[in-house]
Scaffold this motif. Structure first.
Motif, mmCIF file in Angstrom:
data_model
loop_
_atom_site.group_PDB
_atom_site.id
_atom_site.type_symbol
_atom_site.label_atom_id
_atom_site.label_comp_id
_atom_site.label_asym_id
_atom_site.label_seq_id
_atom_site.Cartn_x
_atom_site.Cartn_y
_atom_site.Cartn_z
ATOM 1 N N PRO A 71 0.787 -1.245 0.000
ATOM 2 C CA PRO A 71 0.000 0.000 0.000
ATOM 3 C C PRO A 71 0.813 1.286 0.000
ATOM 4 N N PHE A 72 1.996 1.299 -0.635
ATOM 5 C CA PHE A 72 2.764 2.550 -0.690
ATOM 6 C C PHE A 72 3.646 2.553 -1.928
ATOM 7 N N LYS A 73 4.166 3.770 -2.252
ATOM 8 C CA LYS A 73 5.111 3.918 -3.347
ATOM 9 C C LYS A 73 6.518 3.638 -2.812
ATOM 10 N N ILE A 74 7.307 2.899 -3.578
ATOM 11 C CA ILE A 74 8.640 2.484 -3.126
ATOM 12 C C ILE A 74 9.663 3.582 -3.439
ATOM 13 N N LYS A 75 10.286 4.113 -2.360
ATOM 14 C CA LYS A 75 11.332 5.135 -2.553
ATOM 15 C C LYS A 75 12.720 4.525 -2.398
ATOM 16 N N ARG A 76 12.779 3.356 -1.728
ATOM 17 C CA ARG A 76 14.092 2.783 -1.389
ATOM 18 C C ARG A 76 13.960 1.282 -1.209
ATOM 19 N N THR A 77 15.014 0.573 -1.582
ATOM 20 C CA THR A 77 15.094 -0.870 -1.337
ATOM 21 C C THR A 77 16.428 -1.150 -0.676
ATOM 22 N N TYR A 78 16.414 -1.899 0.414
ATOM 23 C CA TYR A 78 17.690 -2.333 0.999
ATOM 24 C C TYR A 78 17.558 -3.783 1.431
ATOM 25 N N TRP A 79 18.690 -4.392 1.719
ATOM 26 C CA TRP A 79 18.637 -5.793 2.113
ATOM 27 C C TRP A 79 19.656 -6.069 3.194
ATOM 28 N N ILE A 80 19.340 -7.039 4.021
ATOM 29 C CA ILE A 80 20.189 -7.414 5.159
ATOM 30 C C ILE A 80 20.638 -8.851 4.932
ATOM 31 N N TYR A 81 21.930 -9.078 5.035
ATOM 32 C CA TYR A 81 22.502 -10.385 4.673
ATOM 33 C C TYR A 81 23.763 -10.624 5.493
ATOM 34 N N SER B 43 20.509 -16.342 5.051
ATOM 35 C CA SER B 43 19.207 -15.720 4.802
ATOM 36 C C SER B 43 19.404 -14.326 4.216
ATOM 37 N N LEU B 44 18.386 -13.895 3.482
ATOM 38 C CA LEU B 44 18.419 -12.591 2.812
ATOM 39 C C LEU B 44 17.088 -11.899 3.046
ATOM 40 N N ALA B 45 17.134 -10.779 3.782
ATOM 41 C CA ALA B 45 15.923 -10.001 4.075
ATOM 42 C C ALA B 45 15.866 -8.833 3.105
ATOM 43 N N LEU B 46 14.821 -8.801 2.274
ATOM 44 C CA LEU B 46 14.617 -7.688 1.349
ATOM 45 C C LEU B 46 13.592 -6.759 1.975
ATOM 46 N N ILE B 47 13.921 -5.457 2.006
ATOM 47 C CA ILE B 47 13.014 -4.495 2.632
ATOM 48 C C ILE B 47 12.730 -3.342 1.668
ATOM 49 N N LEU B 48 11.454 -3.133 1.401
ATOM 50 C CA LEU B 48 11.019 -2.021 0.558
ATOM 51 C C LEU B 48 10.522 -0.936 1.492
ATOM 52 N N SER B 49 10.909 0.309 1.219
ATOM 53 C CA SER B 49 10.553 1.406 2.119
ATOM 54 C C SER B 49 9.846 2.520 1.358
ATOM 55 N N SER B 50 8.960 3.213 2.069
ATOM 56 C CA SER B 50 8.196 4.307 1.451
ATOM 57 C C SER B 50 8.969 5.627 1.472
ATOM 58 N N THR B 51 10.161 5.627 2.111
ATOM 59 C CA THR B 51 10.946 6.872 2.197
ATOM 60 C C THR B 51 12.409 6.621 1.825
#
Ligand code: TYD
Length: 134
Positions: A27-37, A103-111
Motif C-alpha cells: 500500500p505505498f510507493k517504493i522510494k528505497r530498497t535495501y537488504w540485510i545479509y 538468509s536474505l531479508a529484502l526491505i522495501l521502504s516508502s521513504t
C-alpha cells in the motif's frame, strides 16, 4: 494495519517467479530498497520504529522472524518463503531476529534514508503513539 501479504507466484517447471508492484500488492510507493545479509547467528537487527516510513519485508532466501510491537501487543511473524511478506506501517516497533544461515531479508521502504525518521528508544516510541492518541 500490520498484515502478512501474499504475493503473486507464477509456478513454472523452469523455476517459480514472484513480483511486487507498488500501490498494488503493497500500500505505498517504493522510494528505497535495501537488504540485510550475512547476519551472524544470534544477531538482532533493527530494534526501532519509524516516524514516517512504511516498510514491506520479504525473506527472499532462508528464514528469520519479524517481531512487531504496536504499543499494545507484540507479535512474531516468521518469514521463510519468497512469495509473501509482512507490511509494517509507520509507528510500529520492529525487530528482525533468528536469521538462518545465508538468509536474505529484502526491505522495501516508502521513504529515502533519513536518520531523523528513526525512533530508537522504546519509551520515546510509546510517547509518540500517545501523542497521536493511539
Ligand atoms: P539501521 O537501520 O540502524 O539497521 P538495523 O537494520 O539494525 O535497524 O542501519 C544501520 C546503519 O546503516 C545506520 O548507520 C544507517 C545506515 N543505513 C543507511 O545508510 N541507509 C539505509 O537505507 C539503511 C536502512 C541504513
Amino acid at each position: 494495519m500490520i498484515q502478512l501479504i501474499n504475493l503473486p507466484k507464477i509456478v513454472d517447471e523452469r523455476g517459480n517467479l514472484s513480483f511486487i508492484e507498488e500501490q498494488h500488492h503493497i500500500p505505498f510507493k517504493i522510494k528505497r530498497t535495501y537488504w540485510i545479509y550475512d547476519v551472524p547467528g544470534g544477531e538482532i537487527r533493527g530494534s526501532h520504529a519509524y516516524k514516517e516510513s512504511e516498510e514491506f519485508v520479504v525473506a527472499i532466501s532462508g528464514s528469520f522472524d519479524v517481531v512487531l510491537h504496536d504499543g499494545k501487543e507484540e507479535k512474531k511473524y516468521s518469514l521463510n518463503r519468497s512469495y509473501y511478506g509482512v507490511y509494517v506501517p509507520r509507528l510500529v516497533w520492529r525487530k528482525l531476529e533468528n536469521f538462518s544461515t545465508n538468509s536474505l531479508a529484502l526491505i522495501l521502504s516508502s521513504t529515502v534514508f533519513d536518520e531523523n525518521d528513526y525512533i530508537r528508544d522504546f519509551q520515546n516510541f510509546l510517547e509518540a503513539l500517545k501523542s497521536e492518541n493511539r
